[in-house]
Motif scaffolding. Structure first.
Motif, PDB file in Angstrom:
ATOM      1  N   VAL A  30      40.423  12.821  17.242  1.00  0.00           N
ATOM      2  CA  VAL A  30      40.277  14.064  18.010  1.00  0.00           C
ATOM      3  C   VAL A  30      39.975  13.756  19.472  1.00  0.00           C
ATOM      4  CG1 VAL A  30      38.864  16.142  18.306  1.00  0.00           C
ATOM      5  CG2 VAL A  30      39.555  15.422  16.022  1.00  0.00           C
ATOM      6  N   PHE A  31      39.057  12.826  19.706  1.00  0.00           N
ATOM      7  CA  PHE A  31      38.715  12.460  21.089  1.00  0.00           C
ATOM      8  C   PHE A  31      39.912  11.833  21.796  1.00  0.00           C
ATOM      9  CE2 PHE A  31      37.193   9.388  24.227  1.00  0.00           C
ATOM     10  CZ  PHE A  31      36.451  10.226  25.045  1.00  0.00           C
ATOM     11  N   THR A  32      40.654  10.995  21.098  1.00  0.00           N
ATOM     12  CA  THR A  32      41.833  10.369  21.703  1.00  0.00           C
ATOM     13  C   THR A  32      42.869  11.403  22.090  1.00  0.00           C
ATOM     14  OG1 THR A  32      41.467   8.348  20.410  1.00  0.00           O
ATOM     15  CG2 THR A  32      43.670   8.696  21.329  1.00  0.00           C
ATOM     16  N   GLY A  33      43.101  12.372  21.193  1.00  0.00           N
ATOM     17  CA  GLY A  33      44.065  13.417  21.502  1.00  0.00           C
ATOM     18  C   GLY A  33      43.659  14.249  22.703  1.00  0.00           C
ATOM     19  N   LEU A  34      42.373  14.633  22.749  1.00  0.00           N
ATOM     20  CA  LEU A  34      41.913  15.447  23.872  1.00  0.00           C
ATOM     21  C   LEU A  34      41.934  14.656  25.179  1.00  0.00           C
ATOM     22  CD1 LEU A  34      40.867  18.182  24.733  1.00  0.00           C
ATOM     23  CD2 LEU A  34      38.558  17.458  24.124  1.00  0.00           C
ATOM     24  N   SER A  35      41.603  13.380  25.112  1.00  0.00           N
ATOM     25  CA  SER A  35      41.656  12.541  26.316  1.00  0.00           C
ATOM     26  C   SER A  35      43.084  12.436  26.841  1.00  0.00           C
ATOM     27  CB  SER A  35      41.109  11.140  26.004  1.00  0.00           C
ATOM     28  OG  SER A  35      39.761  11.198  25.584  1.00  0.00           O
ATOM     29  N   GLY A  36      44.031  12.258  25.920  1.00  0.00           N
ATOM     30  CA  GLY A  36      45.427  12.198  26.339  1.00  0.00           C
ATOM     31  C   GLY A  36      45.908  13.502  26.947  1.00  0.00           C
ATOM     32  N   LEU A  37      45.450  14.633  26.399  1.00  0.00           N
ATOM     33  CA  LEU A  37      45.810  15.929  26.973  1.00  0.00           C
ATOM     34  C   LEU A  37      45.256  16.074  28.388  1.00  0.00           C
ATOM     35  CD1 LEU A  37      45.210  18.251  23.897  1.00  0.00           C
ATOM     36  CD2 LEU A  37      47.406  17.759  24.986  1.00  0.00           C
ATOM     37  N   PHE A  38      44.030  15.607  28.590  1.00  0.00           N
ATOM     38  CA  PHE A  38      43.432  15.678  29.922  1.00  0.00           C
ATOM     39  C   PHE A  38      44.210  14.821  30.920  1.00  0.00           C
ATOM     40  CE2 PHE A  38      40.569  13.528  32.933  1.00  0.00           C
ATOM     41  CZ  PHE A  38      40.184  14.620  33.713  1.00  0.00           C
ATOM     42  N   VAL A  39      44.575  13.623  30.507  1.00  0.00           N
ATOM     43  CA  VAL A  39      45.281  12.707  31.410  1.00  0.00           C
ATOM     44  C   VAL A  39      46.652  13.254  31.779  1.00  0.00           C
ATOM     45  CG1 VAL A  39      46.345  10.423  31.579  1.00  0.00           C
ATOM     46  CG2 VAL A  39      44.033  10.666  30.643  1.00  0.00           C
ATOM     47  N   THR A  40      47.366  13.832  30.801  1.00  0.00           N
ATOM     48  CA  THR A  40      48.728  14.290  31.049  1.00  0.00           C
ATOM     49  C   THR A  40      48.811  15.703  31.625  1.00  0.00           C
ATOM     50  OG1 THR A  40      48.861  15.012  28.729  1.00  0.00           O
ATOM     51  CG2 THR A  40      49.709  12.819  29.262  1.00  0.00           C
ATOM     52  N   ARG A  49      56.212  12.798  30.610  1.00  0.00           N
ATOM     53  CA  ARG A  49      54.836  13.302  30.636  1.00  0.00           C
ATOM     54  C   ARG A  49      54.717  14.599  29.856  1.00  0.00           C
ATOM     55  NH1 ARG A  49      52.119  17.225  32.924  1.00  0.00           N
ATOM     56  NH2 ARG A  49      53.965  17.910  34.079  1.00  0.00           N
ATOM     57  N   VAL A  50      55.628  15.504  30.084  1.00  0.00           N
ATOM     58  CA  VAL A  50      55.569  16.803  29.407  1.00  0.00           C
ATOM     59  C   VAL A  50      55.771  16.643  27.904  1.00  0.00           C
ATOM     60  CG1 VAL A  50      56.704  19.040  29.218  1.00  0.00           C
ATOM     61  CG2 VAL A  50      56.281  18.056  31.463  1.00  0.00           C
ATOM     62  N   LEU A  51      56.674  15.769  27.501  1.00  0.00           N
ATOM     63  CA  LEU A  51      56.899  15.526  26.077  1.00  0.00           C
ATOM     64  C   LEU A  51      55.641  14.947  25.421  1.00  0.00           C
ATOM     65  CD1 LEU A  51      58.625  15.312  23.545  1.00  0.00           C
ATOM     66  CD2 LEU A  51      59.473  13.104  24.396  1.00  0.00           C
ATOM     67  N   VAL A  52      55.040  13.951  26.080  1.00  0.00           N
ATOM     68  CA  VAL A  52      53.815  13.354  25.538  1.00  0.00           C
ATOM     69  C   VAL A  52      52.703  14.401  25.463  1.00  0.00           C
ATOM     70  CG1 VAL A  52      51.998  11.657  25.994  1.00  0.00           C
ATOM     71  CG2 VAL A  52      54.396  11.022  26.277  1.00  0.00           C
ATOM     72  N   HIS A  53      52.606  15.247  26.490  1.00  0.00           N
ATOM     73  CA  HIS A  53      51.587  16.291  26.494  1.00  0.00           C
ATOM     74  C   HIS A  53      51.806  17.273  25.339  1.00  0.00           C
ATOM     75  CE1 HIS A  53      48.545  18.921  28.224  1.00  0.00           C
ATOM     76  NE2 HIS A  53      49.377  19.934  28.047  1.00  0.00           N
ATOM     77  N   SER A  54      53.036  17.663  25.107  1.00  0.00           N
ATOM     78  CA  SER A  54      53.336  18.586  24.013  1.00  0.00           C
ATOM     79  C   SER A  54      52.999  17.962  22.661  1.00  0.00           C
ATOM     80  CB  SER A  54      54.816  18.977  24.053  1.00  0.00           C
ATOM     81  OG  SER A  54      55.133  19.660  25.251  1.00  0.00           O
ATOM     82  N   LEU A  55      53.361  16.703  22.475  1.00  0.00           N
ATOM     83  CA  LEU A  55      53.058  16.020  21.220  1.00  0.00           C
ATOM     84  C   LEU A  55      51.554  15.874  21.016  1.00  0.00           C
ATOM     85  CD1 LEU A  55      55.797  13.232  21.298  1.00  0.00           C
ATOM     86  CD2 LEU A  55      55.724  15.216  19.770  1.00  0.00           C
ATOM     87  N   LEU A  56      50.835  15.540  22.088  1.00  0.00           N
ATOM     88  CA  LEU A  56      49.381  15.381  21.980  1.00  0.00           C
ATOM     89  C   LEU A  56      48.691  16.702  21.656  1.00  0.00           C
ATOM     90  CD1 LEU A  56      48.626  12.921  24.923  1.00  0.00           C
ATOM     91  CD2 LEU A  56      48.330  12.473  22.481  1.00  0.00           C
ATOM     92  N   GLY A  57      49.227  17.809  22.177  1.00  0.00           N
ATOM     93  CA  GLY A  57      48.639  19.102  21.864  1.00  0.00           C
ATOM     94  C   GLY A  57      48.718  19.399  20.378  1.00  0.00           C
ATOM     95  N   CYS A  72      48.546  17.563   9.076  1.00  0.00           N
ATOM     96  CA  CYS A  72      49.970  17.405   9.393  1.00  0.00           C
ATOM     97  C   CYS A  72      50.681  18.749   9.448  1.00  0.00           C
ATOM     98  CB  CYS A  72      50.634  16.497   8.361  1.00  0.00           C
ATOM     99  SG  CYS A  72      50.079  14.771   8.427  1.00  0.00           S
ATOM    100  N   LEU A  73      50.321  19.645   8.522  1.00  0.00           N
ATOM    101  CA  LEU A  73      50.922  20.978   8.521  1.00  0.00           C
ATOM    102  C   LEU A  73      50.559  21.756   9.778  1.00  0.00           C
ATOM    103  CD1 LEU A  73      50.471  22.050   4.783  1.00  0.00           C
ATOM    104  CD2 LEU A  73      52.615  21.512   5.962  1.00  0.00           C
ATOM    105  N   VAL A  74      49.289  21.663  10.201  1.00  0.00           N
ATOM    106  CA  VAL A  74      48.856  22.346  11.427  1.00  0.00           C
ATOM    107  C   VAL A  74      49.627  21.822  12.625  1.00  0.00           C
ATOM    108  CG1 VAL A  74      46.917  22.667  13.015  1.00  0.00           C
ATOM    109  CG2 VAL A  74      46.571  22.958  10.555  1.00  0.00           C
ATOM    110  N   ALA A  75      49.688  20.495  12.755  1.00  0.00           N
ATOM    111  CA  ALA A  75      50.406  19.897  13.890  1.00  0.00           C
ATOM    112  C   ALA A  75      51.876  20.281  13.869  1.00  0.00           C
ATOM    113  CB  ALA A  75      50.237  18.377  13.861  1.00  0.00           C
ATOM    114  N   GLY A  76      52.480  20.215  12.683  1.00  0.00           N
ATOM    115  CA  GLY A  76      53.897  20.556  12.583  1.00  0.00           C
ATOM    116  C   GLY A  76      54.172  22.022  12.880  1.00  0.00           C
ATOM    117  N   ALA A  77      53.302  22.912  12.376  1.00  0.00           N
ATOM    118  CA  ALA A  77      53.498  24.347  12.616  1.00  0.00           C
ATOM    119  C   ALA A  77      53.392  24.681  14.093  1.00  0.00           C
ATOM    120  CB  ALA A  77      52.460  25.142  11.824  1.00  0.00           C
ATOM    121  N   LEU A  78      52.443  24.064  14.789  1.00  0.00           N
ATOM    122  CA  LEU A  78      52.309  24.305  16.227  1.00  0.00           C
ATOM    123  C   LEU A  78      53.542  23.821  16.977  1.00  0.00           C
ATOM    124  CD1 LEU A  78      48.570  23.325  16.788  1.00  0.00           C
ATOM    125  CD2 LEU A  78      49.549  25.623  16.819  1.00  0.00           C
ATOM    126  N   GLY A  79      54.043  22.647  16.587  1.00  0.00           N
ATOM    127  CA  GLY A  79      55.235  22.125  17.247  1.00  0.00           C
ATOM    128  C   GLY A  79      56.450  22.999  17.026  1.00  0.00           C
TER     129      GLY A  79
END
Length: 209
Positions: A186-196, A147-155, A47-54
């Motif tokens: 992890v796979f779900t996140g990367l798949s979503g990044l690819f799609v978006t 799309r861009v918001l979802v992509h940013s969140l998925l990253g 959670c800290l990693v995700a939050g820091a990146l955001g």
């Protein structure tokens, strides 16, 4: 009179040998509080990693360019092709994991799949780093459309989930279901990044280099 005993069928070379696959994971009971507590640190770190990146992506002033490779027409095409490669490597990860867990009994000897699984995961992470640098440094955390918001969140989610998985992988006493679940995240996140990103780019602008 007693019934005649059934004679065992003779062994022949025409009969297929059973696949030599790793045994399936053991069946366990409900997760104990002790094993569940072992997940607290990995989840908090993720959670800290995700939050820091955001936060960094939102506060950083986008530069417009970060990564470029000779032979490609723009940094955007570099990004989408690297994202595509990372997704293909993630598919290799998914396939090898399913085989090793006995869900796809397609190989007689699957002992070599462990190395393929580990190295495809490492390669996918390495390939994703230039993409993340481009997104964070050149574009930042954007939210000007869905799309861009979802992509940013998925990253942010992807790297948080990856941190969780790596910590669970090295930690003893975690529930048996934890590693497959975090690997699936992890796979779900990367798949979503690819799609978006990559898939959207190819379907919108065509296949470009």
């Amino acid at each position: 009179m007693s019934a005649p005993m059934e004679q065992p069928l003779p062994a022949t070379d025409s009969w297929p040998a059973p696949a030599q696959l790793p045994p399936p994971p053991p069946v366990v009971g409900p997760t104990s509080p002790k094993t569940a507590a072992a997940l607290i640190v990995p989840v908090l770190v993720g959670c800290l990693v995700a939050g820091a990146l955001g936060v960094y992506g939102k506060l950083h002033e986008p530069t417009g360019i970060a990564v470029n490779v000779a032979g490609f027409s723009s940094p955007q095409t570099v990004k989408v092709w690297l994202a595509t490669l990372a997704f293909l490597l993630a598919l290799v990860q998914l396939f090898t994991a399913l085989v090793m867990y006995g869900k796809l009994p397609v190989f007689r000897d699957a002992s070599w799949l462990g190395g393929v699984h580990r190295w495809s995961g490492r390669a996918a992470f390495i390939v994703s780093i230039p993409v993340a640098l481009h997104c964070l440094y050149a574009l930042g955390f954007a939210d000007y459309d869905t799309r861009v918001l979802v992509h940013s969140l998925l990253g942010c989610f992807f790297y948080g989930a990856f941190a969780m998985k790596m910590l669970v992988l090295a930690k003893k006493g975690v529930p048996n279901w934890a590693l497959p679940v975090f690997g699936g995240l992890v796979f779900t996140g990367l798949s979503g990044l690819f799609v978006t990103s990559a898939l959207w780019f190819f379907t919108t602008f065509g296949v470009k280099f």
